[in-house]
Design a protein around this motif. Structure first.
Motif, PDB file in Angstrom:
ATOM      1  N   ARG A  84      40.539  70.016 -22.661  1.00  0.00           N
ATOM      2  CA  ARG A  84      40.691  71.143 -21.656  1.00  0.00           C
ATOM      3  C   ARG A  84      41.788  71.558 -21.792  1.00  0.00           C
ATOM      4  O   ARG A  84      42.932  70.979 -22.724  1.00  0.00           O
ATOM      5  CB  ARG A  84      40.823  69.943 -19.932  1.00  0.00           C
ATOM      6  CG  ARG A  84      41.069  70.463 -19.228  1.00  0.00           C
ATOM      7  CD  ARG A  84      40.555  69.940 -17.726  1.00  0.00           C
ATOM      8  NE  ARG A  84      41.068  68.936 -18.038  1.00  0.00           N
ATOM      9  CZ  ARG A  84      42.302  68.251 -16.962  1.00  0.00           C
ATOM     10  NH1 ARG A  84      43.107  70.047 -15.956  1.00  0.00           N
ATOM     11  NH2 ARG A  84      43.368  67.667 -17.018  1.00  0.00           N
TER      12      ARG A  84
ATOM     13  N   ARG B  44      39.064  76.218 -27.278  1.00  0.00           N
ATOM     14  CA  ARG B  44      37.500  76.228 -26.491  1.00  0.00           C
ATOM     15  C   ARG B  44      36.411  76.845 -27.360  1.00  0.00           C
ATOM     16  O   ARG B  44      35.454  75.937 -27.261  1.00  0.00           O
ATOM     17  CB  ARG B  44      37.449  76.864 -25.513  1.00  0.00           C
ATOM     18  CG  ARG B  44      35.953  76.608 -24.934  1.00  0.00           C
ATOM     19  CD  ARG B  44      35.828  77.823 -23.325  1.00  0.00           C
ATOM     20  NE  ARG B  44      36.789  77.902 -22.966  1.00  0.00           N
ATOM     21  CZ  ARG B  44      37.231  79.239 -21.870  1.00  0.00           C
ATOM     22  NH1 ARG B  44      36.587  80.098 -21.916  1.00  0.00           N
ATOM     23  NH2 ARG B  44      38.482  78.566 -20.899  1.00  0.00           N
TER      24      ARG B  44
ATOM     25  N   LEU C 284      42.329  83.349 -14.943  1.00  0.00           N
ATOM     26  CA  LEU C 284      40.664  82.884 -14.981  1.00  0.00           C
ATOM     27  C   LEU C 284      39.625  83.549 -15.078  1.00  0.00           C
ATOM     28  O   LEU C 284      38.707  83.637 -15.281  1.00  0.00           O
ATOM     29  CB  LEU C 284      40.915  82.217 -13.372  1.00  0.00           C
ATOM     30  CG  LEU C 284      41.543  80.721 -13.824  1.00  0.00           C
ATOM     31  CD1 LEU C 284      41.883  80.518 -11.523  1.00  0.00           C
ATOM     32  CD2 LEU C 284      41.536  79.303 -13.780  1.00  0.00           C
ATOM     33  N   THR C 285      40.431  84.469 -14.616  1.00  0.00           N
ATOM     34  CA  THR C 285      38.909  85.957 -14.313  1.00  0.00           C
ATOM     35  C   THR C 285      38.862  86.250 -16.576  1.00  0.00           C
ATOM     36  O   THR C 285      37.948  86.631 -16.517  1.00  0.00           O
ATOM     37  CB  THR C 285      39.655  86.949 -13.819  1.00  0.00           C
ATOM     38  OG1 THR C 285      40.067  86.999 -12.678  1.00  0.00           O
ATOM     39  CG2 THR C 285      38.879  88.205 -14.068  1.00  0.00           C
ATOM     40  N   ALA C 286      39.698  85.876 -16.834  1.00  0.00           N
ATOM     41  CA  ALA C 286      39.688  86.665 -17.771  1.00  0.00           C
ATOM     42  C   ALA C 286      38.876  85.688 -19.131  1.00  0.00           C
ATOM     43  O   ALA C 286      38.712  85.727 -20.044  1.00  0.00           O
ATOM     44  CB  ALA C 286      41.213  86.946 -19.011  1.00  0.00           C
ATOM     45  N   GLY C 287      38.860  84.441 -17.875  1.00  0.00           N
ATOM     46  CA  GLY C 287      38.483  82.807 -19.280  1.00  0.00           C
ATOM     47  C   GLY C 287      39.376  82.238 -20.107  1.00  0.00           C
ATOM     48  O   GLY C 287      38.209  81.576 -21.280  1.00  0.00           O
ATOM     49  N   VAL C 288      40.503  82.627 -20.130  1.00  0.00           N
ATOM     50  CA  VAL C 288      40.976  82.629 -21.330  1.00  0.00           C
ATOM     51  C   VAL C 288      42.085  81.140 -21.484  1.00  0.00           C
ATOM     52  O   VAL C 288      42.278  80.189 -22.342  1.00  0.00           O
ATOM     53  CB  VAL C 288      42.642  83.142 -21.471  1.00  0.00           C
ATOM     54  CG1 VAL C 288      41.996  84.565 -21.475  1.00  0.00           C
ATOM     55  CG2 VAL C 288      43.341  83.284 -20.358  1.00  0.00           C
TER      56      VAL C 288
ATOM     57  N   ASP D 145      40.837  76.675 -19.322  1.00  0.00           N
ATOM     58  CA  ASP D 145      40.085  76.207 -17.992  1.00  0.00           C
ATOM     59  C   ASP D 145      40.443  76.128 -16.303  1.00  0.00           C
ATOM     60  O   ASP D 145      39.545  76.123 -15.996  1.00  0.00           O
ATOM     61  CB  ASP D 145      39.466  74.419 -18.473  1.00  0.00           C
ATOM     62  CG  ASP D 145      38.881  74.572 -20.202  1.00  0.00           C
ATOM     63  OD1 ASP D 145      37.892  75.440 -20.453  1.00  0.00           O
ATOM     64  OD2 ASP D 145      38.812  73.314 -20.733  1.00  0.00           O
TER      65      ASP D 145
ATOM     66  N   LEU E 102      41.478  80.735 -25.940  1.00  0.00           N
ATOM     67  CA  LEU E 102      39.846  80.721 -26.369  1.00  0.00           C
ATOM     68  C   LEU E 102      39.794  80.396 -27.548  1.00  0.00           C
ATOM     69  O   LEU E 102      38.390  79.886 -27.454  1.00  0.00           O
ATOM     70  CB  LEU E 102      40.080  82.513 -25.858  1.00  0.00           C
ATOM     71  CG  LEU E 102      40.161  83.212 -25.310  1.00  0.00           C
ATOM     72  CD1 LEU E 102      40.136  84.892 -25.383  1.00  0.00           C
ATOM     73  CD2 LEU E 102      38.908  82.630 -23.724  1.00  0.00           C
TER      74      LEU E 102
ATOM     75  N   GLU F 154      43.528  90.227 -20.352  1.00  0.00           N
ATOM     76  CA  GLU F 154      41.950  90.553 -20.407  1.00  0.00           C
ATOM     77  C   GLU F 154      42.553  91.070 -21.997  1.00  0.00           C
ATOM     78  O   GLU F 154      41.474  91.324 -22.832  1.00  0.00           O
ATOM     79  CB  GLU F 154      42.596  91.891 -20.019  1.00  0.00           C
ATOM     80  CG  GLU F 154      42.423  91.622 -18.331  1.00  0.00           C
ATOM     81  CD  GLU F 154      44.031  91.660 -17.382  1.00  0.00           C
ATOM     82  OE1 GLU F 154      44.434  90.729 -16.968  1.00  0.00           O
ATOM     83  OE2 GLU F 154      44.566  91.191 -18.809  1.00  0.00           O
TER      84      GLU F 154
END
Length: 282
Positions: free
Chosen positions: A31, A24, A46-50, A52, A21, A134
């Motif tokens: 990437r 980014r 991927l759900t937590a978006g940590v 790519d 995170l 999370e």
């Protein structure tokens, strides 16, 4: 600010996910690839978006990477580094987030002896009793200390890459030898965890409803994963035991002052602790 290209993060949990995170948020990676152990862990990352993208294929991820960060439990770091180095391109830099360093760094340097891939040991002092992607935050490392532990085998350019990584995430970078790191962290992290766990275990369950903020603050770190902390303590046993001996001596002096009903000595010991804690700030 330096861009680190493609960064593979082996173990995108709390620390690894926060690195993803932060990379980014600060725009310092093209990437990020998370390397997980299972499809379920891939979905969580991927759900937590940590990161790519995420994959269970360590070799494929490391073959693409310019920089690899290993954020597994300490017992798994040497093997992960060896597997990563076998897949990575020559010149790729590997660092880690392990809480112990002497045995770990020796094992990795031995495993990578002669490899064109370069390793620099690191320890971000930004853990939490929470775990998993999370709980990751882009600012977890902002204002925190990260210790890098170069040895006589460490490539100078690789060391600068790793220092720039942590600085780019907002951390303050300190450098010390692996042995110095383990001696210091035994006093500031490893022994305190043992003490917190012992205090929590010594408290009868039926009295937990009577605990207040002091008990909760003192035992907070005891909520950390037992397996994770077992590996940390058994990877740094001598320094941890020495730190616990120093604690036991200090505790014994306070116990004796209480037993003697010595008001002055009791006050001195409590005041010494207060002043040391106050010196850290809030």
């Amino acid at each position: 600010m330096a861009n680190h290209g493609v960064v593979a993060i082996i173990g995108p949990g709390l620390i690894g996910g926060s690195i993803g995170l932060g990379l980014r948020a600060n725009g310092i990676a093209e990437r990020t690839i998370g390397v997980t152990r299972s499809d379920a862990s891939t979905k969580r990352a991927l759900t937590a978006g940590v990161v790519d993208v995420a994959t269970t294929d360590l070799g494929a991820a490391c073959a693409e990477a310019d920089l690899i960060v290993v954020c597994t439990p300490v017992s798994g770091v040497p093997a992960a580094c060896q597997q990563a180095a076998a897949a990575a391109r020559p010149g790729t830099v590997i660092t880690d987030g392990g809480s112990t360093k002497k045995r770990l760094v020796e094992a990795v340097e031995q495993a990578l002896d002669g490899s064109p891939v370069r390793f620099v040991g690191s320890h971000p002092l930004a853990g939490d009793h929470k775990s998993g992607p999370e709980s990751a935050r882009a600012d977890l490392l902002a204002g925190r200390v990260v210790v890098v532990t170069p040895t006589r085998h460490t490539d100078a350019d690789a060391l600068e890459v790793v220092k720039r990584l942590w600085a780019g995430l907002g951390a303050r970078v300190e450098s010390m030898s692996p042995a110095e790191h383990d001696a210091a962290l035994a006093k500031t992290s490893h022994a305190p965890h043992v003490i917190a766990a012992a205090l929590a275990a010594a408290t009868p369950e039926e009295l937990l409803g009577l605990t207040g903020g002091g008990w909760r603050d003192t035992t907070r770190v005891a909520a950390g994963g037992a397996g994770l902390w077992r590996d940390i303590l058994l990877d740094n046993p001598q320094a941890t035991l020495q730190a616990l001996e120093a604690f036991t001596e200090q505790l014994g002096r306070l116990q004796q002052a209480i037993a003697d009903n010595d008001r002055d000595a009791t006050y001195r010991h409590l005041e010494e602790g207060k002043l040391r804690r106050d010196a850290l700030g809030s």
